[in-house]
Structures are given as structure tokens and as C-alpha cells.
Design a protein around this motif. Structure first.
Motif, PDB file in Angstrom:
ATOM      1  N   ALA A  44       0.813  -1.214   0.000  1.00 57.81           N
ATOM      2  CA  ALA A  44       0.000   0.000   0.000  1.00 57.81           C
ATOM      3  C   ALA A  44       0.842   1.259   0.000  1.00 57.81           C
ATOM      4  CB  ALA A  44      -0.930  -0.012   1.217  1.00 57.81           C
ATOM      5  N   ASP A  45       1.936   1.258   0.747  1.00 54.46           N
ATOM      6  CA  ASP A  45       2.765   2.455   0.852  1.00 54.46           C
ATOM      7  C   ASP A  45       3.457   2.797  -0.459  1.00 54.46           C
ATOM      8  OD1 ASP A  45       2.031   2.585   3.477  1.00 54.46           O
ATOM      9  OD2 ASP A  45       3.874   1.671   4.258  1.00 54.46           O
ATOM     10  N   ALA A  46       3.615   1.828  -1.344  1.00 54.66           N
ATOM     11  CA  ALA A  46       4.298   2.059  -2.615  1.00 54.66           C
ATOM     12  C   ALA A  46       3.346   2.449  -3.735  1.00 54.66           C
ATOM     13  CB  ALA A  46       5.078   0.805  -3.016  1.00 54.66           C
ATOM     14  N   MET A  47       2.046   2.493  -3.448  1.00 60.40           N
ATOM     15  CA  MET A  47       1.061   2.810  -4.481  1.00 60.40           C
ATOM     16  C   MET A  47       0.846   4.315  -4.595  1.00 60.40           C
ATOM     17  SD  MET A  47      -1.972   0.058  -3.789  1.00 60.40           S
ATOM     18  CE  MET A  47      -1.699  -1.711  -3.871  1.00 60.40           C
ATOM     19  N   PRO A  48       0.897   4.881  -5.806  1.00 53.81           N
ATOM     20  CA  PRO A  48       0.514   6.276  -5.981  1.00 53.81           C
ATOM     21  C   PRO A  48      -0.944   6.462  -5.601  1.00 53.81           C
ATOM     22  CG  PRO A  48       1.695   5.452  -7.898  1.00 53.81           C
ATOM     23  CD  PRO A  48       1.385   4.265  -7.047  1.00 53.81           C
ATOM     24  N   GLU A  49      -1.303   7.647  -5.169  1.00 54.16           N
ATOM     25  CA  GLU A  49      -2.661   7.904  -4.701  1.00 54.16           C
ATOM     26  C   GLU A  49      -3.701   7.647  -5.790  1.00 54.16           C
ATOM     27  OE1 GLU A  49      -5.722   8.431  -2.310  1.00 54.16           O
ATOM     28  OE2 GLU A  49      -3.623   8.346  -1.674  1.00 54.16           O
ATOM     29  N   ALA A  50      -3.398   8.071  -7.010  1.00 53.01           N
ATOM     30  CA  ALA A  50      -4.358   7.874  -8.105  1.00 53.01           C
ATOM     31  C   ALA A  50      -4.607   6.393  -8.354  1.00 53.01           C
ATOM     32  CB  ALA A  50      -3.844   8.548  -9.378  1.00 53.01           C
ATOM     33  N   TYR A  51      -3.552   5.589  -8.288  1.00 53.25           N
ATOM     34  CA  TYR A  51      -3.674   4.145  -8.491  1.00 53.25           C
ATOM     35  C   TYR A  51      -4.550   3.530  -7.410  1.00 53.25           C
ATOM     36  CZ  TYR A  51      -2.119  -0.742  -8.988  1.00 53.25           C
ATOM     37  OH  TYR A  51      -2.074  -2.101  -9.164  1.00 53.25           O
ATOM     38  N   ARG A  52      -4.303   3.904  -6.164  1.00 47.49           N
ATOM     39  CA  ARG A  52      -5.052   3.345  -5.052  1.00 47.49           C
ATOM     40  C   ARG A  52      -6.522   3.769  -5.110  1.00 47.49           C
ATOM     41  NH1 ARG A  52      -1.801   3.467  -0.076  1.00 47.49           N
ATOM     42  NH2 ARG A  52      -1.603   5.642  -0.613  1.00 47.49           N
ATOM     43  N   SER A  53      -6.786   5.017  -5.443  1.00 49.45           N
ATOM     44  CA  SER A  53      -8.168   5.498  -5.455  1.00 49.45           C
ATOM     45  C   SER A  53      -8.975   4.857  -6.576  1.00 49.45           C
ATOM     46  CB  SER A  53      -8.202   7.023  -5.589  1.00 49.45           C
ATOM     47  OG  SER A  53      -7.643   7.429  -6.827  1.00 49.45           O
ATOM     48  N   HIS A  54      -8.359   4.631  -7.732  1.00 49.41           N
ATOM     49  CA  HIS A  54      -9.083   4.056  -8.859  1.00 49.41           C
ATOM     50  C   HIS A  54      -9.308   2.552  -8.712  1.00 49.41           C
ATOM     51  CE1 HIS A  54      -8.072   7.801 -11.088  1.00 49.41           C
ATOM     52  NE2 HIS A  54      -9.185   7.507 -11.726  1.00 49.41           N
ATOM     53  N   LEU A  55      -8.332   1.845  -8.163  1.00 50.87           N
ATOM     54  CA  LEU A  55      -8.394   0.381  -8.154  1.00 50.87           C
ATOM     55  C   LEU A  55      -8.736  -0.225  -6.796  1.00 50.87           C
ATOM     56  CD1 LEU A  55      -5.363  -0.479 -10.472  1.00 50.87           C
ATOM     57  CD2 LEU A  55      -7.761  -0.233 -11.070  1.00 50.87           C
ATOM     58  N   PHE A  56      -8.762   0.590  -5.745  1.00 49.71           N
ATOM     59  CA  PHE A  56      -9.059   0.051  -4.419  1.00 49.71           C
ATOM     60  C   PHE A  56     -10.182   0.804  -3.710  1.00 49.71           C
ATOM     61  CE2 PHE A  56      -4.989  -1.788  -5.267  1.00 49.71           C
ATOM     62  CZ  PHE A  56      -5.046  -3.014  -4.638  1.00 49.71           C
ATOM     63  N   ALA A  57     -10.070   2.121  -3.594  1.00 51.45           N
ATOM     64  CA  ALA A  57     -11.045   2.888  -2.821  1.00 51.45           C
ATOM     65  C   ALA A  57     -12.439   2.823  -3.424  1.00 51.45           C
ATOM     66  CB  ALA A  57     -10.580   4.343  -2.707  1.00 51.45           C
ATOM     67  N   PHE A  58     -12.538   3.038  -4.726  1.00 53.55           N
ATOM     68  CA  PHE A  58     -13.855   3.074  -5.359  1.00 53.55           C
ATOM     69  C   PHE A  58     -14.560   1.718  -5.302  1.00 53.55           C
ATOM     70  CE2 PHE A  58     -16.490   2.694  -9.263  1.00 53.55           C
ATOM     71  CZ  PHE A  58     -17.500   3.544  -8.860  1.00 53.55           C
ATOM     72  N   PRO A  59     -13.884   0.608  -5.629  1.00 46.60           N
ATOM     73  CA  PRO A  59     -14.565  -0.695  -5.518  1.00 46.60           C
ATOM     74  C   PRO A  59     -14.594  -1.254  -4.098  1.00 46.60           C
ATOM     75  CG  PRO A  59     -12.379  -0.997  -6.424  1.00 46.60           C
ATOM     76  CD  PRO A  59     -12.566   0.481  -6.290  1.00 46.60           C
ATOM     77  N   ASP A  60     -14.127  -0.457  -3.104  1.00 49.52           N
ATOM     78  CA  ASP A  60     -14.173  -0.858  -1.691  1.00 49.52           C
ATOM     79  C   ASP A  60     -13.363  -2.121  -1.440  1.00 49.52           C
ATOM     80  OD1 ASP A  60     -14.921  -0.573   0.965  1.00 49.52           O
ATOM     81  OD2 ASP A  60     -16.702  -1.828   0.737  1.00 49.52           O
ATOM     82  N   LEU A  61     -12.156  -2.166  -1.988  1.00 51.32           N
ATOM     83  CA  LEU A  61     -11.236  -3.267  -1.740  1.00 51.32           C
ATOM     84  C   LEU A  61     -10.209  -2.829  -0.705  1.00 51.32           C
ATOM     85  CD1 LEU A  61     -10.664  -4.376  -5.441  1.00 51.32           C
ATOM     86  CD2 LEU A  61     -12.144  -5.483  -3.747  1.00 51.32           C
TER      87      LEU A  61
END
Length: 258
Positions: A112-129
Motif C-alpha cells: 500500500a505504501d508504494a502505491m501512488p494515490e491515483a492508483y489506489r483510489s481508482h483500483l481500491f477505494a472506489f470498488p471498496d477493496l
């Protein structure tokens, strides 16, 4: 290899039917569902993605499935293959494995710490993963990348889940290498659904799409058709435009929906 406690020991007898079904479905259309059933039983996944990297600056999606929101998986696969894969913390490792002599599968928990914010928000936050674990392993002509996810309801993968995946890794790698690299031959008759969906295409476009539907990457499909990779890319682009699909994941979904 991580160790399991007596309480969390792997129920190998309980997993045997699911493993046997994967073996039975090698090279067949039912392999993906058999693989998903095994992974859900073994480690309680909610979402599964399988990608292939063949050395070019792009990835092919071979499988995209989300148990809670099925349509979400195809959309996430499009975002990933459309360019977000370059922000994946594991992407450089995929590139390294293309030229490495290593053959073992690697299990990598979410970074998680190595993920850019845009990557995390598009692929994790929105689908609630909330958690991800990856299995990477080289094949004959591609590096395969199995990504397993859990949502907020199930919670993160526990240590015993990672231990089970470690134990299953050699089997999973062997099964997927065989299925995706030695997929069903194109000579096998297309299903009625595939025939209906691919009807608007030229013969070469149809053949290419059938190889992709059988689990081939674009590179292995080009080799089977004895055409240049650039020619295969042109056929794929034309076929997808005619069918109104942006990705292989959508092509598979379209055939299933028909």
C-alpha cells in the motif's frame, strides 16, 4: 514458506475436489470458474484478476471476476490495462522476470505504501477493496500475474490465508501455465455465443479473437496464426472497434452475455 498452526492447517482433503476440477478443465472454457472456485474456497477471495506480460509496455487481461459486483471487474481491468499497470508496485518485477531464469512462483502481499494515490483510489477505494495478494510466475513466453483481493466486509488476508496461498502456489502456477500457454486449439468449434458475437468480423479478425477467448495472449495468438505481432495488434484493434468493446475482458463478457 510460511508455517501454519495446527488450528489453521490446510484442509487438503476438502480442497481436493476443487483442485481436481481445475485439472479436468485445463484448456476448456470452464477452467476460469474452476480456478475461482478453488481460490474462494482456499483463501476467501472477493475479486480475482489474471494478467499476462510479454515484455512489451502493455499487459493482457486473461481473467477478471468480482463476486460481489461482477461488472466492476471488467471496468477495473480496463483501467489497469489502459495504463494504470505502470503505477503498480509490482510492474518492475514483472519486467525483471521476463529475462530471469527464475521459475518459482512469488507471493507478494499488498504494498500500500508504494502505491501512488491515483492508483489506489481508482483500483481500491472506489470498488471498496482493502487488501491484495499477488502471485507472479514466468511462463514459456509470458510472465503471469494473479491478483487476489478482499473487500471491507471480509477484511484483510490473515497470515494463515497467505500460508495457504504459499502452499498452493506451485500447483496454481503449474495449472495456469498449462491452461493459458496451451489453451484450447482454435480448431475446437466455436460456441453458438461466440459465433453470434464474432459474426461481423473478417476471418482473420475472428480467428484472432477466438485465440484470445481460448486464453492466449496477443503474442501467443500471433505465433499460432504465424503473423507479426504488429499485424495481430491491427486485427485486434479492428475487431474490438467493430464489436464495440475496449478490452479482452469485455469481449469475454459479451460472449457470455449472448
Amino acid at each position: 514458506m510460511r508455517e501454519t498452526s495446527r488450528e489453521q492447517a490446510i484442509d487438503w482433503p476438502g480442497l481436493m475436489p476443487a483442485m481436481a476440477e481445475c485439472v479436468a478443465q485445463l484448456g476448456e472454457a470452464g477452467f476460469d470458474e474452476a480456478l475461482l472456485a478453488l481460490l474462494r474456497q482456499a483463501v476467501g477471495i472477493e475479486q480475482c484478476m489474471v494478467f499476462a506480460f510479454d515484455g512489451r509496455d502493455e499487459v493482457d487481461c486473461l481473467l477478471a471476476a468480482n463476486q460481489r459486483t461482477p461488472r466492476m471487474a471488467g471496468r477495473l481491468a480496463e483501467l489497469y490495462t489502459g495504463g494504470l499497470f505502470r503505477q503498480d508496485p509490482n510492474y518492475q518485477r514483472l519486467r525483471q522476470l521476463m529475462t530471469s531464469e527464475k521459475t518459482d512462483a512469488e507471493v507478494t502481499p499488498m504494498q500500500a505504501d508504494a502505491m501512488p494515490e491515483a492508483y489506489r483510489s481508482h483500483l481500491f477505494a472506489f470498488p471498496d477493496l482493502v487488501d491484495k495478494v499477488s502471485l507472479t510466475f514466468p511462463g514459456e513466453r509470458s510472465v503471469y500475474y494473479l491478483n487476489l483481493y478482499r473487500g471491507s466486509e471480509a477484511g484483510p488476508f490473515a497470515p494463515h490465508d497467505l500460508a495457504r496461498l504459499d502452499a498452493l502456489a506451485p500447483l496454481l502456477a503449474s495449472l495456469m501455465r498449462r491452461h493459458y500457454a496451451q489453451a484450447r486449439p482454435i480448431s475446437q468449434r466455436p460456441s453458438a455465443e461466440e459465433t453470434a458475437v464474432l459474426a461481423p468480423l473478417s476471418e482473420r479478425e475472428r480467428q484472432l479473437c477466438l485465440y484470445l477467448l481460448r486464453g492466449h495472449t496477443l503474442k501467443t495468438a500471433a505465433a499460432e496464426l504465424d503473423i507479426a505481432l504488429s499485424t495481430a495488434e491491427t486485427y485486434r484493434k479492428r475487431a474490438y472497434a467493430k464489436l464495440g468493446v475496449p478490452s479482452k475482458a469485455r469481449l469475454v463478457a459479451l460472449c457470455r452475455r449472448q
